[in-house]
Design a protein around this motif. Structure first.
Motif, PDB file in Angstrom:
ATOM      1  N   PRO A  78      80.384  60.757  74.741  1.00 54.21           N
ATOM      2  CA  PRO A  78      80.745  59.491  74.086  1.00 54.21           C
ATOM      3  C   PRO A  78      82.063  58.985  74.634  1.00 54.21           C
ATOM      4  CG  PRO A  78      80.251  61.199  72.477  1.00 54.21           C
ATOM      5  CD  PRO A  78      80.368  61.863  73.800  1.00 54.21           C
ATOM      6  N   LEU A  79      82.153  57.668  74.829  1.00 61.50           N
ATOM      7  CA  LEU A  79      83.389  57.060  75.313  1.00 61.50           C
ATOM      8  C   LEU A  79      84.121  56.419  74.149  1.00 61.50           C
ATOM      9  CD1 LEU A  79      82.024  55.300  78.473  1.00 61.50           C
ATOM     10  CD2 LEU A  79      83.483  57.301  78.415  1.00 61.50           C
ATOM     11  N   GLY A  80      85.403  56.210  74.336  1.00 60.90           N
ATOM     12  CA  GLY A  80      86.183  55.532  73.306  1.00 60.90           C
ATOM     13  C   GLY A  80      86.465  56.455  72.140  1.00 60.90           C
ATOM     14  N   ARG A  81      87.041  55.903  71.068  1.00 61.03           N
ATOM     15  CA  ARG A  81      87.449  56.725  69.939  1.00 61.03           C
ATOM     16  C   ARG A  81      86.535  56.471  68.751  1.00 61.03           C
ATOM     17  NH1 ARG A  81      93.173  55.637  71.803  1.00 61.03           N
ATOM     18  NH2 ARG A  81      93.037  53.602  70.842  1.00 61.03           N
ATOM     19  N   GLN A 139      78.995  49.535  67.631  1.00 59.23           N
ATOM     20  CA  GLN A 139      78.762  49.614  69.064  1.00 59.23           C
ATOM     21  C   GLN A 139      79.527  50.797  69.631  1.00 59.23           C
ATOM     22  OE1 GLN A 139      78.688  45.895  71.147  1.00 59.23           O
ATOM     23  NE2 GLN A 139      79.735  46.770  72.887  1.00 59.23           N
ATOM     24  N   VAL A 191      81.701  33.110  63.984  1.00 58.95           N
ATOM     25  CA  VAL A 191      80.949  32.805  65.208  1.00 58.95           C
ATOM     26  C   VAL A 191      81.673  33.380  66.421  1.00 58.95           C
ATOM     27  CG1 VAL A 191      80.194  30.937  66.721  1.00 58.95           C
ATOM     28  CG2 VAL A 191      79.801  30.773  64.271  1.00 58.95           C
ATOM     29  N   ARG A 219      74.274  49.222  70.746  1.00 59.75           N
ATOM     30  CA  ARG A 219      74.695  48.411  69.600  1.00 59.75           C
ATOM     31  C   ARG A 219      73.667  48.647  68.507  1.00 59.75           C
ATOM     32  NH1 ARG A 219      76.115  42.153  70.432  1.00 59.75           N
ATOM     33  NH2 ARG A 219      77.854  43.118  71.487  1.00 59.75           N
ATOM     34  N   ARG A 235      72.230  49.058  76.567  1.00 58.73           N
ATOM     35  CA  ARG A 235      72.442  48.552  77.933  1.00 58.73           C
ATOM     36  C   ARG A 235      72.821  49.716  78.824  1.00 58.73           C
ATOM     37  NH1 ARG A 235      77.803  45.920  79.953  1.00 58.73           N
ATOM     38  NH2 ARG A 235      77.317  45.559  82.133  1.00 58.73           N
ATOM     39  N   THR A 260      75.764  51.659  76.789  1.00 57.05           N
ATOM     40  CA  THR A 260      76.339  51.076  75.581  1.00 57.05           C
ATOM     41  C   THR A 260      75.219  50.795  74.589  1.00 57.05           C
ATOM     42  OG1 THR A 260      78.047  50.051  76.907  1.00 57.05           O
ATOM     43  CG2 THR A 260      77.772  49.217  74.692  1.00 57.05           C
ATOM     44  N   SER A 266      79.777  53.571  73.339  1.00 59.85           N
ATOM     45  CA  SER A 266      79.352  53.806  74.710  1.00 59.85           C
ATOM     46  C   SER A 266      79.345  55.288  75.019  1.00 59.85           C
ATOM     47  CB  SER A 266      80.299  53.103  75.687  1.00 59.85           C
ATOM     48  OG  SER A 266      80.214  51.724  75.507  1.00 59.85           O
ATOM     49  N   HIS A 267      78.493  55.653  75.988  1.00 59.80           N
ATOM     50  CA  HIS A 267      78.414  57.032  76.447  1.00 59.80           C
ATOM     51  C   HIS A 267      78.484  57.056  77.958  1.00 59.80           C
ATOM     52  CE1 HIS A 267      77.070  59.129  72.710  1.00 59.80           C
ATOM     53  NE2 HIS A 267      76.872  57.871  72.365  1.00 59.80           N
ATOM     54  N   LEU A 271      79.253  41.441  64.874  1.00 59.16           N
ATOM     55  CA  LEU A 271      78.575  40.584  63.912  1.00 59.16           C
ATOM     56  C   LEU A 271      77.371  39.967  64.610  1.00 59.16           C
ATOM     57  CD1 LEU A 271      81.572  38.784  62.224  1.00 59.16           C
ATOM     58  CD2 LEU A 271      80.326  40.777  61.429  1.00 59.16           C
ATOM     59  N   ARG A 288      81.792  39.508  71.308  1.00 55.99           N
ATOM     60  CA  ARG A 288      81.646  40.929  71.631  1.00 55.99           C
ATOM     61  C   ARG A 288      80.525  41.118  72.623  1.00 55.99           C
ATOM     62  NH1 ARG A 288      82.715  46.139  69.096  1.00 55.99           N
ATOM     63  NH2 ARG A 288      82.969  47.346  70.996  1.00 55.99           N
ATOM     64  N   ARG A 289      80.890  41.742  73.759  1.00 59.49           N
ATOM     65  CA  ARG A 289      79.920  42.009  74.812  1.00 59.49           C
ATOM     66  C   ARG A 289      79.195  43.328  74.563  1.00 59.49           C
ATOM     67  NH1 ARG A 289      80.760  39.275  79.500  1.00 59.49           N
ATOM     68  NH2 ARG A 289      82.914  38.658  79.502  1.00 59.49           N
ATOM     69  N   LEU A 290      78.046  43.466  75.149  1.00 61.56           N
ATOM     70  CA  LEU A 290      77.332  44.743  75.093  1.00 61.56           C
ATOM     71  C   LEU A 290      77.880  45.626  76.215  1.00 61.56           C
ATOM     72  CD1 LEU A 290      75.179  46.190  73.504  1.00 61.56           C
ATOM     73  CD2 LEU A 290      73.453  45.235  74.979  1.00 61.56           C
ATOM     74  N   GLY A 291      79.079  46.130  76.020  1.00 62.80           N
ATOM     75  CA  GLY A 291      79.737  46.934  77.050  1.00 62.80           C
ATOM     76  C   GLY A 291      80.521  46.051  77.999  1.00 62.80           C
ATOM     77  N   PRO A 292      81.499  46.637  78.675  1.00 60.09           N
ATOM     78  CA  PRO A 292      82.368  45.833  79.539  1.00 60.09           C
ATOM     79  C   PRO A 292      81.669  45.378  80.809  1.00 60.09           C
ATOM     80  CG  PRO A 292      82.904  48.141  79.759  1.00 60.09           C
ATOM     81  CD  PRO A 292      81.845  48.056  78.711  1.00 60.09           C
ATOM     82  N   VAL A 293      82.251  44.381  81.453  1.00 60.95           N
ATOM     83  CA  VAL A 293      81.765  43.932  82.759  1.00 60.95           C
ATOM     84  C   VAL A 293      82.055  45.042  83.769  1.00 60.95           C
ATOM     85  CG1 VAL A 293      82.131  42.264  84.589  1.00 60.95           C
ATOM     86  CG2 VAL A 293      82.158  41.525  82.220  1.00 60.95           C
ATOM     87  N   VAL A 294      81.091  45.320  84.620  1.00 61.26           N
ATOM     88  CA  VAL A 294      81.289  46.382  85.604  1.00 61.26           C
ATOM     89  C   VAL A 294      81.842  45.774  86.890  1.00 61.26           C
ATOM     90  CG1 VAL A 294      80.174  48.215  86.894  1.00 61.26           C
ATOM     91  CG2 VAL A 294      79.375  47.641  84.610  1.00 61.26           C
ATOM     92  N   ALA A 295      82.994  46.259  87.306  1.00 64.29           N
ATOM     93  CA  ALA A 295      83.601  45.765  88.546  1.00 64.29           C
ATOM     94  C   ALA A 295      83.202  46.682  89.696  1.00 64.29           C
ATOM     95  CB  ALA A 295      85.106  45.726  88.406  1.00 64.29           C
ATOM     96  N   ILE A 313      83.602  35.998  66.566  1.00 65.05           N
ATOM     97  CA  ILE A 313      83.407  37.453  66.635  1.00 65.05           C
ATOM     98  C   ILE A 313      81.981  37.763  67.093  1.00 65.05           C
ATOM     99  CG2 ILE A 313      83.355  39.587  65.284  1.00 65.05           C
ATOM    100  CD1 ILE A 313      85.535  38.387  63.540  1.00 65.05           C
ATOM    101  N   TRP A 314      81.036  36.969  66.589  1.00 62.11           N
ATOM    102  CA  TRP A 314      79.623  37.183  66.965  1.00 62.11           C
ATOM    103  C   TRP A 314      79.444  36.998  68.471  1.00 62.11           C
ATOM    104  CZ3 TRP A 314      75.904  32.541  66.719  1.00 62.11           C
ATOM    105  CH2 TRP A 314      74.651  32.909  67.238  1.00 62.11           C
TER     106      TRP A 314
END
Lengths: 430, 380
Positions: B4-7, A143, B264, A132, A86, A130, A145-146, A3, B270-277, B266-267
Motif C-alpha cells: 500500500p502507498l501513502g498513509r 481512495q 463540485v 476508489r 486504475r 489506485t 494506491s498500491h 465525493l 480528485r484524480r484516480l491516482g496521480p499523472v504518470v510522468a 472536490i468531486w
C-alpha cells in the motif's frame, strides 16, 4: 476521500431548497449539515482500498507494436469494495483499457486484465494501482494506491524478418545444398566426386585423378564457423531520426536480420552496442539463443547524445576476435566524426578483419535535393547536395581504406546489409 | 507482492496532530491578542487611533481631566437619551436626514459637530451655513469673546469655514467666515468646528490647540464620541425611498451556492491516482543540420557556395551517366555532354563551370537548367 456527482447533486438541491423554502442562515446550515452527514456516513461505510491485496501475472516481454497482456489478481479480505480501479503505467506503455469497474464482495478475488501496446522500446514498469471505493449510497468514497511491481520489456520489432526467407534461399544456393558448385578463393575443401561432363574443368583434382584412374572433381563449400561481430553505435550519430524512428532502431533491425542470417549460415555472431561506454555486449551465444539474447540486450539501449569513442569499439572487437572475422559497424556517415575519430583508430581492425560500415541514409535529403521550385528550396537543395557530396567523398575514402560501405534508406538497409554479407561469403572473403 | 502507498488514516492523524495542534495554538493566540488590543474605532479623528490623523491624544487628555470617553461607530449609541452628556460627531460618513433628526431628539446637553455637512447643520445647528471658503493652515487669534477660545490663545486653524447667525459666537475667522461657531439651540449648546486637523495627534501639541479642545469638548463628565460610518447610514435610510437593489435572500442562496461549488470542486478535483510522468527521448531529425545549413546559405546569400554544390552534384551525375572519368578535363566533359545532348558547348561550359550567379534569380535559373540537364541524362 472522494465525493461523487451525487454529493454535488445533493448540494445543488440544497441551493434550490435554500432559495425556495428556507432563505435564512438556518437553511444554509441545514443543507451543509445534511451533505456533510450523508458524505461522512457513506465514507465510513465504504470498503477499504488499503486492505486489498494484489498480485500480477502475464507477459514479461513483447515485440514493439504487439500487444502484451498483464493480469492483476485482486483479493479482498475486508468489506465489500465497489468502485473503480486504475492500473497506471507510463504513457509509452500504451495501456489500452479505461479504468476497471470493480465490485468485489468480501473474501473474494477477481482477475483484471490490462492490455499494453508499448510505443517505445525498453522496459516499462508498472507505476501503481489506485482503487476508489464508494460507500453503499454512492455519495463519497475512499481512495488508496498500491505498488504492484511488474515490468514489460518492449523488444525491438525486427520488422526486417520478412526479408529472411529470400536470403536464406540464397544462402542455401551458396551452401551447396542445391547442387551448385562454385569455386571461390578462400572457400573450404568439401569432398571429391566423379567428374560429370559440364563440370568446371578447373576444379579437376589431377592428383586424385591419377590415384584413382578416373577423373575426379574437388567440390567446395563456403567457410563455416566464422566470427561475425556486429557493432551498433549508440552515440549521437544514431540519435537522429530518419522517418519516424531514430537511426539506432533501423540499425538494430539490420543487425537482427544479419544475425539471423549469419547464424543459419553457421557463423558465430557477437553483438556490441557502444557509445562512450559499452551499452550491450553479447558474446557468441549458442545458435538457438542468438535472436532472443540480442533483442533482450538491445531492448534498453537508447541513443545517447555523446560522441562515440571508437577506440573502445576497436579494442573491444580486437579483444574478442582471434581468427579473421567480419566486423559490421552500424553508425552514421558523418564526415567530421568518421574522419576524426574512426579513421585514425581503425587501422588494426582493417589489418586483421573484414570491416563493413553500414549507415542509414536519410530519404529526406533526396527529397530536399530534388525539390527546387522557390529560392529557399534551391538553397536547401544546394545544402543537401553538399551533404551528399561529403558523404560520397567519405564513402570513397573508406572504400580506399578497405572498408565496405553500405549506405541505404531505412527500408533497404537491412536487406542490403544481408546481401553484402552474402556477397562477402560468396567471394570467400571471410 | 503488493505494497500500500501513502498513509492510512491513523498514520495521517499521528503525523499531522502535532503540527495541527501548534497551528491551532498560534491561531488562537493571534485571535486573543487581536481582540485584546483591537481598537473599537479606527480611521481619521478616531479616539482609538494613534495615527497622525487620529485623536487618541485628545481622548487621553480628556480622560486625564476626568471625562469619560465612549467611542462608538454605531448610530444607536448616538441616539440614546443624552441629558447632562456631550456628543461629538466625527467628520466621516454622511448621516441621513432621519438619523440626524433622531440625534436632535436625543436631547444631548452639548453637541460638537466636527466639519459637518450642510444637512447636519440644517438640522442640528440651524442658522449656521457652510461658506465655501477654506482657511489655510496658520496660527490665529480667537477674535471673539468665547471664554474657551480666549483662554486658549492662538490656535492653528485650517479647513472649511461657516457663517454664524447673530445670536451665535463665532471665532477664528474674519467675522463672516469662521471656523468655530458656538450657538445655543434651546437648552443645548452646539459647537460647530471646521478644523478637525487641529485636534489630531499630529497637531494637538501646537499652539493652544489642546487648550481649545479641552475647553470646548470637556464640558461634561460623560462624552460620547461618535464616528458615523457609511454603512450605518446606508441601511434604513428613508430618503433614498426605493427598495434595496439586492434582495436579502440572495445572500443565503449565495452561501448555499458557494457550498455546492465547493462540493463540485472536490468531486471533480480528485484524480484516480496521480499523472504518470515519463522521461522521453530527444527528437532530433537527422536532416536538421542540412536544413540549418540551407538557412545559413540563404541568410548570408552564399550563392557561390550553393551554385558550387549544385554544379558539383550535377557533374557527378553526368560523370556517372556518360561514363566520364572522374578526373576528366572540363573541356572533355563539356564536349562529351554536348555530343550526347546536342547542346551548345559554350552555353554548357558556362552552365557547368561558369562564374557564380550574381542574383537570386540567376541562382534559380542555374538550378533549373542543371536540373533539366541531369533529367535529360537520366531519361534515355
Amino acid at each position: 476521500m472522494v465525493l461523487t456527482g451525487r454529493a454535488a447533486l445533493l448540494a445543488g438541491a440544497g441551493v434550490v431548497f435554500v432559495a425556495l423554502v428556507m432563505p435564512s442562515w438556518a437553511g444554509v446550515g441545514l443543507v451543509v449539515a445534511v451533505v456533510l452527514v450523508v458524505c461522512v456516513v457513506d465514507l465510513l461505510l465504504a470498503g477499504s482500498p488499503r486492505r486489498l491485496q494484489f498480485s500480477r501475472d502475464g507477459d514479461n516481454a513483447v515485440r514493439l507494436g504487439e500487444q502484451a497482456v498483464v493480469q492483476l489478481l485482486v483479493t479482498n479480505p475486508g468489506r465489500r469494495v465497489r468502485g473503480w480501479l486504475r492500473d497506471a503505467w507510463p504513457p509509452s506503455a500504451g495501456v489500452q483499457d479505461p479504468p476497471h469497474k470493480l465490485d468485489l464482495p468480501s473474501g473474494e478475488r477477481r482477475r483484471l486484465v490490462t492490455h499494453l501496446v508499448p510505443t517505445r522500446r525498453g522496459d516499462r514498469h508498472a507505476v501503481r494501482v489506485t482503487v476508489r471505493a464508494f460507500g453503499p449510497m454512492g455519495f463519497a468514497g475512499r481512495q488508496g494506491s498500491h505498488e504492484v511491481p511488474w515490468t514489460v520489456r518492449a523488444l525491438p520489432p525486427f520488422n526486417s524478418r520478412k526479408h529472411l526467407p529470400s536470403r536464406l534461399a540464397r544462402l542455401r544456393e551458396l551452401d551447396g545444398r542445391t547442387a551448385l558448385l562454385v569455386r571461390g578463393q578462400g572457400t573450404e575443401f568439401d569432398s571429391l566426386q566423379d567428374y560429370v561432363p559440364g563440370d568446371d574443368v578447373r576444379s579437376i583434382d589431377w592428383r586424385a585423378t591419377a590415384r584413382r584412374g578416373n577423373v575426379v572433381l574437388r567440390t567446395w563449400r563456403p567457410e563455416r564457423d566464422r566470427q561475425v561481430v556486429i557493432v551498433i553505435d549508440s552515440g549521437r550519430l544514431s540519435a537522429g531520426r530518419v522517418g519516424d524512428a531514430p537511426r539506432l532502431d533501423h540499425a538494430m533491425d539490420a543487425a537482427l536480420l544479419l544475425a539471423a542470417l549469419a547464424t543459419r549460415a553457421g557463423d558465430r555472431v557477437s553483438l556490441l552496442a557502444c557509445d562512450s561506454a559499452v551499452r550491450a555486449d553479447v558474446r557468441r551465444p549458442a545458435p538457438q539463443d542468438v535472436l532472443p539474447s540480442f533483442v533482450n540486450a538491445l531492448a534498453n539501449v537508447e541513443a545517447e547524445l555523446v560522441q562515440t569513442d571508437f577506440r573502445i569499439v576497436v579494442s573491444q572487437v580486437l579483444e574478442r576476435l582471434g581468427q579473421r572475422s567480419l566486423v559490421v559497424l552500424l553508425t552514421g556517415l558523418d564526415p567530421a566524426v568518421i574522419e576524426e575519430s574512426l579513421l585514425p583508430v581503425i587501422g588494426p581492425l582493417l589489418r586483421r578483419h573484414v570491416v563493413v560500415l553500414a549507415s542509414v541514409a536519410d530519404p529526406r535529403l533526396t527529397e530536399l535535393e530534388s525539390a527546387r521550385t522557390d529560392l529557399p528550396e534551391v538553397y536547401a537543395a544546394a545544402s543537401a547536395a553538399r551533404t551528399r557530396l561529403d558523404r560520397d567523398r567519405l564513402t570513397a575514402t573508406l572504400t580506399r581504406a578497405g572498408v565496405t560501405v553500405v549506405d541505404e534508406d531505412p527500408d533497404h538497409i537491412a536487406p542490403a546489409l544481408a546481401d553484402t554479407y552474402l556477397a562477402l561469403k560468396k567471394a570467400g572473403r571471410l | 507482492m503488493s505494497t500500500p502507498l501513502g498513509r492510512s488514516a491513523g498514520e495521517s492523524w499521528r503525523v499531522l496532530r502535532t503540527p495541527l495542534l501548534v497551528t491551532g495554538l498560534i491561531v488562537l493566540a493571534a485571535i486573543v491578542i487581536l481582540i485584546a488590543t483591537s481598537a473599537r474605532t479606527s480611521g481619521p479623528f478616531s479616539p482609538d487611533s494613534t495615527d497622525s490623523d487620529g485623536a487618541r491624544a485628545l481622548a487621553a487628555l480628556l480622560e486625564n481631566h476626568g471625562v469619560d470617553v465612549h467611542s462608538t461607530e454605531t448610530l444607536d449609541d448616538a441616539v440614546q437619551p443624552g441629558e447632562g452628556k456631550a456628543l461629538i460627531i466625527g467628520p466621516a460618513g454622511s448621516l441621513g436626514r432621519p438619523d440626524l433628526e433622531r440625534i436632535a431628539q436625543a436631547r444631548w446637553s452639548h453637541l460638537v459637530l466636527i466639519r459637518p455637512g450642510s444637512r447636519a447643520l440644517e438640522i442640528l445647528a440651524p442658522g449656521v451655513q457652510q461658506t465655501g471658503d477654506v482657511l489655510s493652515s496658520r496660527s490665529r487669534e480667537a477674535q471673539c469673546d468665547l471664554p474657551a477660545a480666549v483662554r486658549a490663545g492662538t490656535v492653528t486653524v485650517s479647513g472649511p469655514t461657516y457663517s454664524a447667525p447673530s445670536a451665535a459666537v463665532a471665532c477664528y475667522g474674519d467675522g463672516i467666515n469662521n471656523t468655530v461657531v458656538r450657538l445655543e439651540v434651546g437648552d443645548r449648546i452646539v459647537d460647530v468646528v471646521g478644523t478637525p486637523t487641529s485636534f489630531t495627534n499630529a497637531q494637538l501639541a501646537d499652539d493652544g490647540n489642546a487648550a481649545l479642545a479641552l475647553n470646548l469638548i470637556g464640558t461634561h463628565q460623560d462624552l460620547t464620541w461618535y464616528l458615523p460610518q457609511f454603512e450605518s447610514t446606508d441601511t434604513g435610510t428613508a430618503d433614498s425611498g426605493s427598495a434595496p437593489l439586492i434582495p436579502p435572500d440572495v445572500r443565503y442562496i449565495g452561501w448555499a451556492l458557494a457550498f455546492a461549488v465547493l462540493v463540485v470542486a472536490i468531486w471533480r478535483g480528485r484524480r484516480l491516482g496521480p499523472v504518470v510522468a515519463e522521461r522521453l527521448p530527444v527528437i532530433v531529425h537527422a536532416a536538421e543540420t542540412t536544413e540549418g545549413r540551407a538557412r545559413l546559405y540563404r541568410r548570408s546569400r552564399a550563392r557561390d557556395r550553393a551554385a558550387a554544390a549544385l554544379r558539383e552534384s550535377a557533374l557527378g551525375q553526368l560523370h556517372e551517366a556518360h561514363g566520364i572519368p572522374r578526373r576528366a578535363d572540363p573541356s572533355a566533359v563539356v564536349a562529351t555532354v554536348a555530343a550526347r545532348t546536342g547542346r551548345d558547348p559554350v552555353m554548357l561550359y558556362e552552365l557547368l563551370y561558369g562564374l557564380p550567379p550574381l542574383s537570386d534569380a540567376a541562382l534559380m535559373s542555374l538550378s533549373h537548367e542543371l536540373d533539366v540537364l541531369t533529367q535529360e541524362v537520366r531519361k534515355p
